[in-house]
Design a protein around this motif. Structure first.
Motif, PDB file in Angstrom:
ATOM      1  N   ARG A   1       0.674  -1.085   0.218  1.00 24.08           N
ATOM      2  CA  ARG A   1       0.062   0.086   0.034  1.00 24.08           C
ATOM      3  C   ARG A   1       0.717   1.301  -0.068  1.00 24.08           C
ATOM      4  N   HIS A   2       1.870   1.255   0.964  1.00 28.42           N
ATOM      5  CA  HIS A   2       2.766   2.640   1.089  1.00 28.42           C
ATOM      6  C   HIS A   2       3.794   2.686   0.223  1.00 28.42           C
ATOM      7  N   ASP A   3       4.401   1.642  -0.338  1.00 28.44           N
ATOM      8  CA  ASP A   3       5.706   1.655  -0.990  1.00 28.44           C
ATOM      9  C   ASP A   3       5.473   0.832  -2.203  1.00 28.44           C
TER      10      ASP A   3
ATOM     11  N   HIS B   1       9.183   3.369   5.516  1.00 26.43           N
ATOM     12  CA  HIS B   1       7.997   4.118   5.013  1.00 26.43           C
ATOM     13  C   HIS B   1       7.922   5.192   6.310  1.00 26.43           C
ATOM     14  N   GLU B   2       7.707   4.446   7.543  1.00 25.65           N
ATOM     15  CA  GLU B   2       7.451   5.168   8.767  1.00 25.65           C
ATOM     16  C   GLU B   2       8.268   6.084   9.217  1.00 25.65           C
TER      17      GLU B   2
ATOM     18  N   ARG C   1       7.635   9.204   6.574  1.00 26.84           N
ATOM     19  CA  ARG C   1       6.414   9.828   7.111  1.00 26.84           C
ATOM     20  C   ARG C   1       6.508  10.635   8.285  1.00 26.84           C
TER      21      ARG C   1
END
Length: 283
Positions: A22-24, A50-51, A54
């Motif tokens: 979903r995020h990368d 990703h964390e 963000r």
């Protein structure tokens, strides 16, 4: 590599696959070409990265961003010290992977440290500082991924450069998206050469002067890619996934160096290029 598990024997990494996708999606696609035994652990690294990315985006102030980064620093240090895992969809599988010896804690901590540049209110001052930021963030990810997948130590510097090239392309293609969130990561000296300040980029991210700055940063990186591909020839097939983002970087940098924009969503051509490189075993 054995899959890390909790004391009850339950596999704890499966949930991060969906998170990573979903995020990368770029790195998720590349990770599919990693050996199956290491794939879920690589997804945990993608989720961790990703964390970190963000931390500034999700924070209202730079101080809160630094506090978020410190929380992730504590997650890594706790795992290295054998302390219990924190209840978090990414922290728990990352803890398991560190305890299983899949990652070197110092390399993960360096990735956290490198993100502090994003919390600087004044921006990234110079092109040299910008390059160091890219080597520490996206470059650090590539090194951690390569180490996980068994890349020879002699190839890790090339992987770091490949990761930095992908990170550069990512920042440059995201100038409009970052501007919409009130952010600009372009180095101040490159902006000043065009008579620009970050505020001007945020106000008009697709202006001709901004595109010239983007192209001026993309061209030198594009010129280094043939030599970089030669340096990656010593990468074993099992570690190829760590270098595959370079395929996307090359495609993006060509467009950006020519003054063209790169769509936010990946098209069939980008995905096919990664798939072909993965199947052929070369970037």
């Amino acid at each position: 590599m054995a899959k890390p598990s909790d004391p009850s024997g339950t596999r704890v990494l499966e949930g991060v696959a969906g998170f990573a996708r979903r995020h990368d999606p770029d790195r998720f696609l590349c990770a599919i070409f990693a050996p199956q035994a290491a794939r879920e652990t690589l997804f945990a690294l993608i989720a961790f990265n990703h964390e970190l990315a963000r931390a500034r985006e999700a924070a209202k102030t730079p101080l809160i961003a630094l506090m978020r980064l410190q929380w992730w620093r504590d997650v890594v240090e706790d795992a290295a010290a054998g302390k219990p895992a924190r209840r978090h969809e990414v922290a728990a599988p990352l803890h398991a992977a560190i305890r299983a010896g899949a990652f070197d804690a110092d390399r993960l901590l360096a990735m956290v440290d490198a993100r502090e540049a994003e919390a600087e209110e004044e921006g990234i001052p110079t092109t040299a500082a910008f390059a160091a930021y890219l080597r520490g963030t996206a470059g650090g990810f590539a090194v951690a991924a390569g180490w996980l997948l068994g890349a020879p130590p002699a190839v890790l510097p090339a992987l770091q450069d490949a990761g930095a090239a992908y990170g550069l392309a990512g920042v440059l293609r995201s100038v409009p998206a970052l501007a919409a969130r009130g952010r600009c990561l372009l180095p101040l000296d490159a902006l000043a050469a065009e008579g620009l300040a970050p505020e001007a980029v945020m106000a008009a991210p697709t202006a001709a002067a901004v595109r010239r700055v983007v192209a001026s940063l993309a061209r030198p990186a594009l010129d280094t890619l043939p030599g970089l591909r030669q340096r990656l020839r010593g990468l074993p097939r099992g570690a190829l996934a760590a270098a595959l983002p370079l395929v996307l970087a090359r495609r993006d940098l060509r467009r950006l160096a020519a003054g063209r924009t790169v769509p936010a969503e990946r098209g069939f051509g980008d995905r096919a290029a990664v798939a072909l490189a993965g199947l052929l075993g070369r970037v």
